[in-house]
Design a protein around this motif. Sequence first.
Motif, PDB file in Angstrom:
ATOM      1  N   SER A   5      -6.163  -7.693  -4.494  1.00 22.50           N
ATOM      2  CA  SER A   5      -4.893  -7.093  -4.100  1.00 22.50           C
ATOM      3  C   SER A   5      -5.180  -5.817  -3.322  1.00 22.50           C
ATOM      4  O   SER A   5      -5.969  -4.982  -3.776  1.00 22.50           O
ATOM      5  CB  SER A   5      -4.042  -6.789  -5.333  1.00 22.50           C
ATOM      6  OG  SER A   5      -2.829  -6.173  -4.949  1.00 22.50           O
ATOM      7  N   ILE A   6      -4.568  -5.691  -2.161  1.00 16.41           N
ATOM      8  CA  ILE A   6      -4.640  -4.457  -1.383  1.00 16.41           C
ATOM      9  C   ILE A   6      -3.243  -3.868  -1.398  1.00 16.41           C
ATOM     10  O   ILE A   6      -2.283  -4.526  -0.989  1.00 16.41           O
ATOM     11  CB  ILE A   6      -5.132  -4.715   0.047  1.00 16.41           C
ATOM     12  CG1 ILE A   6      -6.572  -5.223   0.007  1.00 16.41           C
ATOM     13  CG2 ILE A   6      -5.009  -3.454   0.898  1.00 16.41           C
ATOM     14  CD1 ILE A   6      -7.128  -5.637   1.337  1.00 16.41           C
ATOM     15  N   GLN A   7      -3.130  -2.652  -1.891  1.00 23.03           N
ATOM     16  CA  GLN A   7      -1.843  -1.962  -2.012  1.00 23.03           C
ATOM     17  C   GLN A   7      -1.830  -0.762  -1.069  1.00 23.03           C
ATOM     18  O   GLN A   7      -2.784   0.023  -1.059  1.00 23.03           O
ATOM     19  CB  GLN A   7      -1.618  -1.477  -3.443  1.00 23.03           C
ATOM     20  CG  GLN A   7      -1.715  -2.565  -4.491  1.00 23.03           C
ATOM     21  CD  GLN A   7      -0.565  -3.560  -4.422  1.00 23.03           C
ATOM     22  OE1 GLN A   7       0.567  -3.177  -4.186  1.00 23.03           O
ATOM     23  NE2 GLN A   7      -0.885  -4.814  -4.625  1.00 23.03           N
ATOM     24  N   ILE A   8      -0.749  -0.615  -0.318  1.00 16.95           N
ATOM     25  CA  ILE A   8      -0.588   0.530   0.570  1.00 16.95           C
ATOM     26  C   ILE A   8       0.605   1.322   0.052  1.00 16.95           C
ATOM     27  O   ILE A   8       1.712   0.785  -0.063  1.00 16.95           O
ATOM     28  CB  ILE A   8      -0.395   0.081   2.024  1.00 16.95           C
ATOM     29  CG1 ILE A   8      -1.636  -0.719   2.437  1.00 16.95           C
ATOM     30  CG2 ILE A   8      -0.166   1.276   2.936  1.00 16.95           C
ATOM     31  CD1 ILE A   8      -1.514  -1.507   3.681  1.00 16.95           C
ATOM     32  N   THR A   9       0.344   2.596  -0.289  1.00 20.07           N
ATOM     33  CA  THR A   9       1.365   3.426  -0.921  1.00 20.07           C
ATOM     34  C   THR A   9       1.484   4.783  -0.228  1.00 20.07           C
ATOM     35  O   THR A   9       0.568   5.220   0.465  1.00 20.07           O
ATOM     36  CB  THR A   9       1.044   3.675  -2.408  1.00 20.07           C
ATOM     37  OG1 THR A   9      -0.221   4.331  -2.510  1.00 20.07           O
ATOM     38  CG2 THR A   9       1.009   2.373  -3.202  1.00 20.07           C
ATOM     39  N   THR A  10       2.622   5.422  -0.466  1.00 18.16           N
ATOM     40  CA  THR A  10       2.832   6.800  -0.011  1.00 18.16           C
ATOM     41  C   THR A  10       2.161   7.738  -1.010  1.00 18.16           C
ATOM     42  O   THR A  10       1.824   7.317  -2.124  1.00 18.16           O
ATOM     43  CB  THR A  10       4.333   7.125   0.060  1.00 18.16           C
ATOM     44  OG1 THR A  10       4.867   7.074  -1.265  1.00 18.16           O
ATOM     45  CG2 THR A  10       5.074   6.163   0.972  1.00 18.16           C
ATOM     46  N   PRO A  11       2.004   9.017  -0.661  1.00 16.20           N
ATOM     47  CA  PRO A  11       1.439   9.963  -1.629  1.00 16.20           C
ATOM     48  C   PRO A  11       2.259  10.070  -2.921  1.00 16.20           C
ATOM     49  O   PRO A  11       1.715  10.383  -3.976  1.00 16.20           O
ATOM     50  CB  PRO A  11       1.429  11.295  -0.866  1.00 16.20           C
ATOM     51  CG  PRO A  11       1.294  10.880   0.567  1.00 16.20           C
ATOM     52  CD  PRO A  11       2.118   9.622   0.672  1.00 16.20           C
ATOM     53  N   SER A  12       3.552   9.762  -2.858  1.00 11.86           N
ATOM     54  CA  SER A  12       4.388   9.817  -4.065  1.00 11.86           C
ATOM     55  C   SER A  12       4.287   8.539  -4.902  1.00 11.86           C
ATOM     56  O   SER A  12       4.876   8.451  -5.966  1.00 11.86           O
ATOM     57  CB  SER A  12       5.846  10.080  -3.696  1.00 11.86           C
ATOM     58  OG  SER A  12       6.363   8.989  -2.951  1.00 11.86           O
ATOM     59  N   GLY A  13       3.522   7.538  -4.416  1.00 12.70           N
ATOM     60  CA  GLY A  13       3.316   6.311  -5.183  1.00 12.70           C
ATOM     61  C   GLY A  13       4.206   5.152  -4.794  1.00 12.70           C
ATOM     62  O   GLY A  13       4.116   4.077  -5.381  1.00 12.70           O
ATOM     63  N   LEU A  14       5.071   5.317  -3.802  1.00 14.05           N
ATOM     64  CA  LEU A  14       5.946   4.237  -3.353  1.00 14.05           C
ATOM     65  C   LEU A  14       5.126   3.193  -2.603  1.00 14.05           C
ATOM     66  O   LEU A  14       4.430   3.518  -1.635  1.00 14.05           O
ATOM     67  CB  LEU A  14       7.041   4.800  -2.441  1.00 14.05           C
ATOM     68  CG  LEU A  14       8.005   3.782  -1.836  1.00 14.05           C
ATOM     69  CD1 LEU A  14       8.839   3.120  -2.938  1.00 14.05           C
ATOM     70  CD2 LEU A  14       8.897   4.457  -0.813  1.00 14.05           C
ATOM     71  N   ARG A  15       5.195   1.939  -3.062  1.00 16.42           N
ATOM     72  CA  ARG A  15       4.431   0.874  -2.407  1.00 16.42           C
ATOM     73  C   ARG A  15       5.140   0.455  -1.123  1.00 16.42           C
ATOM     74  O   ARG A  15       6.294   0.073  -1.139  1.00 16.42           O
ATOM     75  CB  ARG A  15       4.254  -0.321  -3.332  1.00 16.42           C
ATOM     76  CG  ARG A  15       3.364  -1.374  -2.702  1.00 16.42           C
ATOM     77  CD  ARG A  15       2.966  -2.487  -3.612  1.00 16.42           C
ATOM     78  NE  ARG A  15       4.042  -2.891  -4.493  1.00 16.42           N
ATOM     79  CZ  ARG A  15       3.874  -3.621  -5.571  1.00 16.42           C
ATOM     80  NH1 ARG A  15       2.676  -4.031  -5.915  1.00 16.42           N
ATOM     81  NH2 ARG A  15       4.890  -3.957  -6.317  1.00 16.42           N
ATOM     82  N   ILE A  16       4.422   0.528  -0.016  1.00 16.07           N
ATOM     83  CA  ILE A  16       4.940   0.194   1.304  1.00 16.07           C
ATOM     84  C   ILE A  16       4.599  -1.252   1.673  1.00 16.07           C
ATOM     85  O   ILE A  16       5.390  -1.942   2.290  1.00 16.07           O
ATOM     86  CB  ILE A  16       4.344   1.150   2.375  1.00 16.07           C
ATOM     87  CG1 ILE A  16       4.730   2.583   2.076  1.00 16.07           C
ATOM     88  CG2 ILE A  16       4.759   0.766   3.770  1.00 16.07           C
ATOM     89  CD1 ILE A  16       6.212   2.850   2.065  1.00 16.07           C
ATOM     90  N   ALA A  17       3.405  -1.691   1.307  1.00 13.79           N
ATOM     91  CA  ALA A  17       2.944  -3.041   1.645  1.00 13.79           C
ATOM     92  C   ALA A  17       1.903  -3.479   0.631  1.00 13.79           C
ATOM     93  O   ALA A  17       1.278  -2.646  -0.028  1.00 13.79           O
ATOM     94  CB  ALA A  17       2.351  -3.073   3.051  1.00 13.79           C
TER      95      ALA A  17
END
Length: 122
Positions: free
Chosen positions: A64-76
């Motif tokens: 699994s590759i997770q892309i998140t914002t610094p606040s932890g919101l998963r973008i993709a």
Amino acid sequence: IGDAKVTEAIFSDSKGQNVMAICGDTSGVGSVEAMQMQMPYPNPFSDVLNIPYVIGQEGSHKVSIQITTPSGLRIASHNATREFGYYNYTWRPTASTNEGIYFVSLYVDNRLMQTARVILRR
């Protein structure tokens, strides 16, 4: 060096990317014991980010590759089942994805292996 003891060594190539660790004899494919994400590129990026990674153990592995914002919101996210080998995931953020810093994390068999920071510039 005197009484000093080396407990860990991290090696990289001339581009600053980590080199995969080899455990024992390198004559057999099964000797590689690393799961590793190489540095995503280009960084910063504008429309396409390449995320190379290595599955260094034989058998079938949940990736699994997770892309998140610094606040932890998963973008993709990208989920796949992979065997031993080198792979690349290409992320193309949508036009509505904001400029800024993002974190790319590689999970293998539900274990966090590495996280890298990338910058999206439009």
